[in-house]
Design a protein around this motif. Structure first.
Motif, PDB file in Angstrom:
ATOM      1  N   PRO A  18      -4.421  10.946  -4.330  1.00  0.00           N
ATOM      2  CA  PRO A  18      -4.061   9.891  -3.209  1.00  0.00           C
ATOM      3  C   PRO A  18      -4.856   9.130  -2.681  1.00  0.00           C
ATOM      4  CG  PRO A  18      -3.381  12.509  -2.830  1.00  0.00           C
ATOM      5  CD  PRO A  18      -4.119  12.448  -4.043  1.00  0.00           C
ATOM      6  N   GLN A  22      -4.636   5.053  -2.589  1.00  0.00           N
ATOM      7  CA  GLN A  22      -4.865   4.343  -1.417  1.00  0.00           C
ATOM      8  C   GLN A  22      -5.885   3.464  -1.575  1.00  0.00           C
ATOM      9  OE1 GLN A  22      -5.102   7.006   2.112  1.00  0.00           O
ATOM     10  NE2 GLN A  22      -7.095   5.765   2.684  1.00  0.00           N
ATOM     11  N   TYR A  25      -4.261   0.153  -3.194  1.00  0.00           N
ATOM     12  CA  TYR A  25      -3.354  -0.412  -2.443  1.00  0.00           C
ATOM     13  C   TYR A  25      -3.623  -2.055  -2.275  1.00  0.00           C
ATOM     14  CZ  TYR A  25      -0.665  -2.098   1.857  1.00  0.00           C
ATOM     15  OH  TYR A  25      -0.036  -2.827   2.574  1.00  0.00           O
ATOM     16  N   PRO A  26      -2.583  -2.812  -2.708  1.00  0.00           N
ATOM     17  CA  PRO A  26      -1.138  -2.575  -2.875  1.00  0.00           C
ATOM     18  C   PRO A  26      -0.850  -2.469  -4.308  1.00  0.00           C
ATOM     19  CG  PRO A  26      -1.256  -4.662  -2.209  1.00  0.00           C
ATOM     20  CD  PRO A  26      -2.643  -4.372  -2.191  1.00  0.00           C
ATOM     21  N   ASP A  82       8.727   4.835   5.775  1.00  0.00           N
ATOM     22  CA  ASP A  82       7.461   5.623   5.329  1.00  0.00           C
ATOM     23  C   ASP A  82       6.149   5.160   5.620  1.00  0.00           C
ATOM     24  OD1 ASP A  82       9.376   7.395   4.152  1.00  0.00           O
ATOM     25  OD2 ASP A  82       9.408   6.485   2.121  1.00  0.00           O
ATOM     26  N   ASP A  84       3.578   4.204   4.198  1.00  0.00           N
ATOM     27  CA  ASP A  84       2.832   3.993   2.839  1.00  0.00           C
ATOM     28  C   ASP A  84       2.258   2.449   3.015  1.00  0.00           C
ATOM     29  OD1 ASP A  84       5.080   2.403   2.623  1.00  0.00           O
ATOM     30  OD2 ASP A  84       5.668   3.638   1.194  1.00  0.00           O
ATOM     31  N   GLY A  85       2.459   1.738   4.001  1.00  0.00           N
ATOM     32  CA  GLY A  85       1.771   0.289   3.938  1.00  0.00           C
ATOM     33  C   GLY A  85       2.736  -0.808   3.132  1.00  0.00           C
ATOM     34  N   TYR A  86       3.787  -0.236   2.784  1.00  0.00           N
ATOM     35  CA  TYR A  86       4.726  -1.215   1.991  1.00  0.00           C
ATOM     36  C   TYR A  86       5.931  -1.627   2.885  1.00  0.00           C
ATOM     37  CZ  TYR A  86       2.189  -0.086  -1.934  1.00  0.00           C
ATOM     38  OH  TYR A  86       1.020   0.257  -2.824  1.00  0.00           O
ATOM     39  N   THR A 260       0.486   5.491   8.911  1.00  0.00           N
ATOM     40  CA  THR A 260      -0.077   4.696   7.488  1.00  0.00           C
ATOM     41  C   THR A 260      -1.587   5.118   7.859  1.00  0.00           C
ATOM     42  OG1 THR A 260       1.519   2.976   8.182  1.00  0.00           O
ATOM     43  CG2 THR A 260      -0.386   2.294   7.054  1.00  0.00           C
ATOM     44  N   PRO A 261      -2.257   5.246   6.442  1.00  0.00           N
ATOM     45  CA  PRO A 261      -3.461   5.713   6.572  1.00  0.00           C
ATOM     46  C   PRO A 261      -4.478   4.511   7.010  1.00  0.00           C
ATOM     47  CG  PRO A 261      -2.500   6.202   4.382  1.00  0.00           C
ATOM     48  CD  PRO A 261      -1.491   5.291   5.173  1.00  0.00           C
ATOM     49  N   ILE A 264      -5.547   1.743   5.010  1.00  0.00           N
ATOM     50  CA  ILE A 264      -4.557   0.925   4.584  1.00  0.00           C
ATOM     51  C   ILE A 264      -4.551  -0.201   5.658  1.00  0.00           C
ATOM     52  CG2 ILE A 264      -2.147   0.055   4.416  1.00  0.00           C
ATOM     53  CD1 ILE A 264      -2.034   2.454   2.487  1.00  0.00           C
TER      54      ILE A 264
END
Length: 324
Positions: A18, A22, A25-26, A82, A84-86, A260-261, A264
């Motif tokens: 992970p 991360q 990204y992206p 989600d 996840d930054g997307y 979101t992390p 990110i």
């Protein structure tokens, strides 16, 4: 023994996966939701930011318009996405600091469901009149409204929007009655004003500019503490004797779903700040009569919380206004 070592190695690589993903990204296109109509100010500014992020991140940022429910429809979609930054949100301040006060059963909690990534910029609101209406100042509008109570109408870009609030607060401060007519965005609102379906409207500087230039619309006043550099001849509300209108200046911001992390969020924030502070962005942004701010995530969160406190006070002074 070998089996145990392999197992431990597998766990180690699994734990590291992970973090590696991360840091990379992206790795795929990013969707940026804009809870407003295509072609409006929010859409145009979002695409400017999207273009910059596409270049900076090496992945396409796809802008998707999701208007509806005073900009809360698209905002709710991102709040539930989600983390996840997307999936990102690019919006005005309306669904962030106003919707909590103007919408019943709001399907998200701003503080719990969203993270501020960057405060991009702010712009004054302008009170416009159709030039066929014999009103050239706020004082003349107030006089006309008192002479014909309940007969004059003003448009906004939606119930509970900054424009709606400014109109209602103006009515309260001046002790007049104006009929509010909400539209699904700035462009249809200005089309209606030019067409004479309404006499007045509250909007930004950019969309109405061509009609002001052609003499079809007349700007009467600007919000804020000072005149706009784009409309230097247009006085503020305070200059015309109406106080308390200074705070009514909407802003744009970039948000991500809560959870979101941080790495990110920080990456998106840093790149967005670079874009917003670039001479190219500022020049294109100025078309809207807007000031670029380019705050990072921490400063943006603080600004959002300050705004929520400010609007708590404003709405306490408008206890009988219905926004739905």
């Amino acid at each position: 023994m070998n089996r145990r070592i392999l197992l431990l190695l597998g766990l180690a690589f699994g734990a590291a996966a992970p973090a590696h993903a991360q840091s990379a990204y992206p790795v795929k296109p990013i969707k940026m939701i804009v809870p407003a109509n295509a072609g409006g100010p929010s859409d145009v500014v979002a695409r400017l930011v999207g273009e910059g992020l596409t270049k900076a991140l090496g992945q396409t940022v796809v802008v998707e318009n999701k208007p509806g429910a005073a900009q809360t429809l698209g905002t709710a979609q991102v709040a539930k996405a989600d983390p996840d930054g997307y999936t990102l949100l690019f919006t005005t301040s309306t669904p962030i600091v106003m919707a909590p006060f103007t919408r019943k059963n709001l399907p998200y909690d701003v503080r719990k469901d969203l993270i501020a990534v960057s405060h991009v910029g702010t712009t004054p609101l302008v009170l416009y009149a159709n030039t066929t209406v014999p009103v050239k100042s706020v004082r003349e509008l107030v006089a006309a409204a008192k002479a014909k109570p309940g007969e004059l109408s003003y448009g906004s870009y939606g119930n509970g929007s900054s424009a709606h609030l400014l109109g209602e607060y103006l009515s309260k401060q001046a002790d007049i009655k104006l009929i509010h007519v909400p539209y699904a965005g700035v462009s249809p609102q200005i089309t209606a004003l030019v067409g004479g379906q309404i006499q007045f409207a509250v909007a930004d500087i950019g969309v109405p500019a061509p009609f002001v230039k052609d003499g079809k619309l007349r700007p009467l006043a600007v919000s804020g503490n000072h005149r706009s550099g784009s409309l230097p001849d247009v006085p503020t509300f305070a200059e015309q004797g109406v106080t308390g209108m200074e705070p009514f200046s909407p802003w744009w911001g970039l948000f991500a779903p809560a959870g979101t992390p941080k790495a990110i969020v920080d990456k998106l924030s840093a790149e967005t700040v670079k874009i917003v502070k670039s001479p190219e962005f500022k020049a294109r942004f100025a078309v809207f009569g807007a000031d670029a701010t380019g705050m990072d995530a921490a400063a943006s969160a603080a600004a959002m919380n300050d705004e929520l406190a400010r609007w708590t006070k404003v709405f306490s002074e408008l206890p009988n206004i219905s926004f739905e």
